[in-house]
Design a protein around this motif. Sequence first.
Motif, short mmCIF file in Angstrom:
data_model
loop_
_atom_site.label_atom_id
_atom_site.label_comp_id
_atom_site.label_asym_id
_atom_site.label_seq_id
_atom_site.Cartn_x
_atom_site.Cartn_y
_atom_site.Cartn_z
N VAL B 87 0.85 -1.20 0.00
CA VAL B 87 0.00 0.00 0.00
C VAL B 87 0.89 1.25 0.00
CG1 VAL B 87 -1.77 1.26 1.27
CG2 VAL B 87 -1.79 -1.25 1.23
N VAL B 88 0.75 2.09 -1.02
CA VAL B 88 1.55 3.32 -1.11
C VAL B 88 0.63 4.54 -1.17
CG1 VAL B 88 3.55 2.25 -2.22
CG2 VAL B 88 1.65 3.08 -3.62
N GLN B 89 1.23 5.70 -0.83
CA GLN B 89 0.45 6.94 -0.86
C GLN B 89 0.16 7.38 -2.29
OE1 GLN B 89 2.78 8.77 3.00
NE2 GLN B 89 2.39 10.10 1.27
N ASP B 90 1.21 7.33 -3.10
CA ASP B 90 1.14 7.93 -4.42
C ASP B 90 1.81 7.07 -5.47
OD1 ASP B 90 -0.21 10.42 -4.87
OD2 ASP B 90 1.03 11.21 -3.24
N VAL B 91 1.49 7.36 -6.72
CA VAL B 91 2.10 6.62 -7.83
C VAL B 91 3.61 6.81 -7.82
CG1 VAL B 91 2.18 6.44 -10.35
CG2 VAL B 91 0.00 6.77 -9.20
N ALA B 92 4.08 8.00 -7.38
CA ALA B 92 5.53 8.25 -7.32
C ALA B 92 6.22 7.24 -6.39
CB ALA B 92 5.80 9.67 -6.84
N ASP B 93 5.54 6.87 -5.31
CA ASP B 93 6.10 5.90 -4.36
C ASP B 93 6.13 4.50 -4.98
OD1 ASP B 93 6.31 7.94 -2.46
OD2 ASP B 93 4.23 7.65 -1.86
N LYS B 140 -2.66 -12.79 1.37
CA LYS B 140 -1.98 -13.23 2.58
C LYS B 140 -1.42 -12.08 3.39
CE LYS B 140 0.90 -15.82 0.31
NZ LYS B 140 0.47 -15.73 -1.10
N GLU B 141 -0.90 -11.04 2.68
CA GLU B 141 -0.19 -9.99 3.38
C GLU B 141 -0.43 -8.63 2.75
OE1 GLU B 141 4.05 -10.62 3.49
OE2 GLU B 141 4.43 -8.79 4.63
N ILE B 142 -0.65 -7.63 3.62
CA ILE B 142 -0.72 -6.24 3.17
C ILE B 142 0.49 -5.52 3.77
CG2 ILE B 142 -2.07 -4.10 3.21
CD1 ILE B 142 -3.82 -6.05 1.92
N ILE B 143 1.35 -4.98 2.89
CA ILE B 143 2.54 -4.26 3.36
C ILE B 143 2.24 -2.76 3.30
CG2 ILE B 143 5.00 -3.84 2.98
CD1 ILE B 143 4.97 -6.45 1.26
N LEU B 144 2.27 -2.10 4.47
CA LEU B 144 2.01 -0.67 4.48
C LEU B 144 3.30 0.09 4.20
CD1 LEU B 144 -0.35 -0.51 7.58
CD2 LEU B 144 -0.98 -0.57 5.16
N ALA B 145 3.32 0.82 3.08
CA ALA B 145 4.52 1.58 2.70
C ALA B 145 4.19 3.06 2.61
CB ALA B 145 5.08 1.05 1.38
N THR B 146 3.36 3.54 3.54
CA THR B 146 3.11 4.98 3.61
C THR B 146 4.34 5.64 4.22
OG1 THR B 146 2.04 4.65 5.74
CG2 THR B 146 0.60 4.79 3.83
N ALA B 147 4.46 6.96 4.04
CA ALA B 147 5.65 7.67 4.50
C ALA B 147 5.78 7.59 6.02
CB ALA B 147 5.60 9.12 4.07
N THR B 149 6.01 9.78 8.07
CA THR B 149 5.63 11.09 8.62
C THR B 149 4.42 10.89 9.54
OG1 THR B 149 4.14 11.42 6.76
CG2 THR B 149 6.38 12.28 6.54
N VAL B 150 4.04 11.95 10.24
CA VAL B 150 2.88 11.85 11.14
C VAL B 150 1.64 11.43 10.35
CG1 VAL B 150 1.35 13.12 12.67
CG2 VAL B 150 3.82 13.48 12.81
N ASP B 151 1.38 12.16 9.23
CA ASP B 151 0.20 11.84 8.42
C ASP B 151 0.28 10.42 7.84
OD1 ASP B 151 -0.89 14.28 8.94
OD2 ASP B 151 -0.34 15.18 7.03
N GLY B 152 1.47 10.05 7.39
CA GLY B 152 1.64 8.73 6.80
C GLY B 152 1.39 7.63 7.82
N GLN B 153 1.88 7.82 9.05
CA GLN B 153 1.70 6.81 10.10
C GLN B 153 0.25 6.78 10.58
OE1 GLN B 153 4.22 4.54 10.86
NE2 GLN B 153 4.96 5.59 9.04
N THR B 154 -0.38 7.96 10.67
CA THR B 154 -1.81 8.00 11.02
C THR B 154 -2.61 7.20 10.01
OG1 THR B 154 -1.44 10.26 11.79
CG2 THR B 154 -3.73 9.57 11.52
N THR B 155 -2.29 7.41 8.75
CA THR B 155 -2.99 6.70 7.68
C THR B 155 -2.76 5.19 7.81
OG1 THR B 155 -2.62 8.63 6.30
CG2 THR B 155 -3.35 6.63 5.18
N ALA B 156 -1.51 4.81 8.10
CA ALA B 156 -1.18 3.39 8.25
C ALA B 156 -2.00 2.77 9.38
CB ALA B 156 0.32 3.23 8.52
#
Lengths: 201, 201
Positions: B87-93, B140-147, B149-156
């Motif tokens: 799981v990523v925030q953006d296409v750039a990631d 089987k698995e969801i890998i959280l690859a958000t940033a 950052t505070v917002d990224g971790q909140t989202t995770a």
Amino acid sequence: MQKTPAGPELDHLIKLLSGLPGLGPRSAKRAALYLLKRREQMMEPLAAALHDAAEKVVPCDVCGNWDSRNPCAICSDPERDDGTICVVQDVADLWALERAGAHRGKYHVLGGVISPLDGIGPDDLNIASLAQRASAAGIKEIILATAATVDGQTTAHYVTDRLDGTGVEVTRLSHGVPVGGELDYLDEGTLAAALKARRPF
Amino acid sequence: MQKTPAGPELDHLIKLLSGLPGLGPRSAKRAALYLLKRREQMMEPLAAALHDAAEKVVPCDVCGNWDSRNPCAICSDPERDDGTICVVQDVADLWALERAGAHRGKYHVLGGVISPLDGIGPDDLNIASLAQRASAAGIKEIILATAATVDGQTTAHYVTDRLDGTGVEVTRLSHGVPVGGELDYLDEGTLAAALKARRPF
């Protein structure tokens, strides 16, 4: 350049964007993603603006400046002094001088400088048309505003030689301390030139 | 922005170019002049490429990645593991992870992070579609690859809560010293995290 996983259309766009001065492969990717998020507001208008400018903006037949009218707005301006022509390397330099607002005459864009290393000789520049303009009646002064680099000064000397015999006064921009500049940070050549060209206070 | 003396078409183009990330008003002028010198090779192809990409590149219905095919090349790739979703925030990631070549599963692009200050709530992101994908058989698995950052971790954290009950294992990227990184230049938070997550040598 490394391909994105987004297909040939986007790869092609990124390749073209990364060719722009100021954008590398990385910032070109960022710009492409930025544009894709703003298709209607930015991407399509930019495509249209590029197409429009490529079609309509042409070099002025008189001075070589770029404009969507021909002769350009500066050449057609009756308020500007026809008797003074400021010679610049590039349109970017013309824009810089126009920003300063200090020159109220006309311009002549050489389209570059004489640079034997890059294979650019006098015939590749708009020097013949300048000589022709200088011979016209009413021209009093030609101001050489080529860069203070070796190539720029070589070009200025060559242009002066070509204008010899037209009876027009040829001047060049002064060298000196930039306004707001600290002496400590200036190179010796500029300081020597500024001292030599000192003026009464 | 100060107008150029080159007419409305070029001013409009420069205004649009200066809106690109990485280009300011000055470099936009430079880019415009650069393009005008290369009409056939750069300016018209760039206009066409922008138009083409704006028309053809669409978000993938499955994962939200941008591609000129739908589902995207990654979602349609039979070689890739369907059971792992990163799981990523953006296409750039997503592109950054693809450059690393370390993830052989699929992706899910959230399209941003939860950010109350910017008025972005969970419903503005592709979280519902992720929950739906996670409930499918074989995940089987969801890998959280958000940033990190505070917002990224909140989202995770929010995403983890939403995936609760699906029975899928949820993991996140490790924190630690960047490869090639000097300890001296790292912030205390990263160093503490790297020490805490130390592994046998």
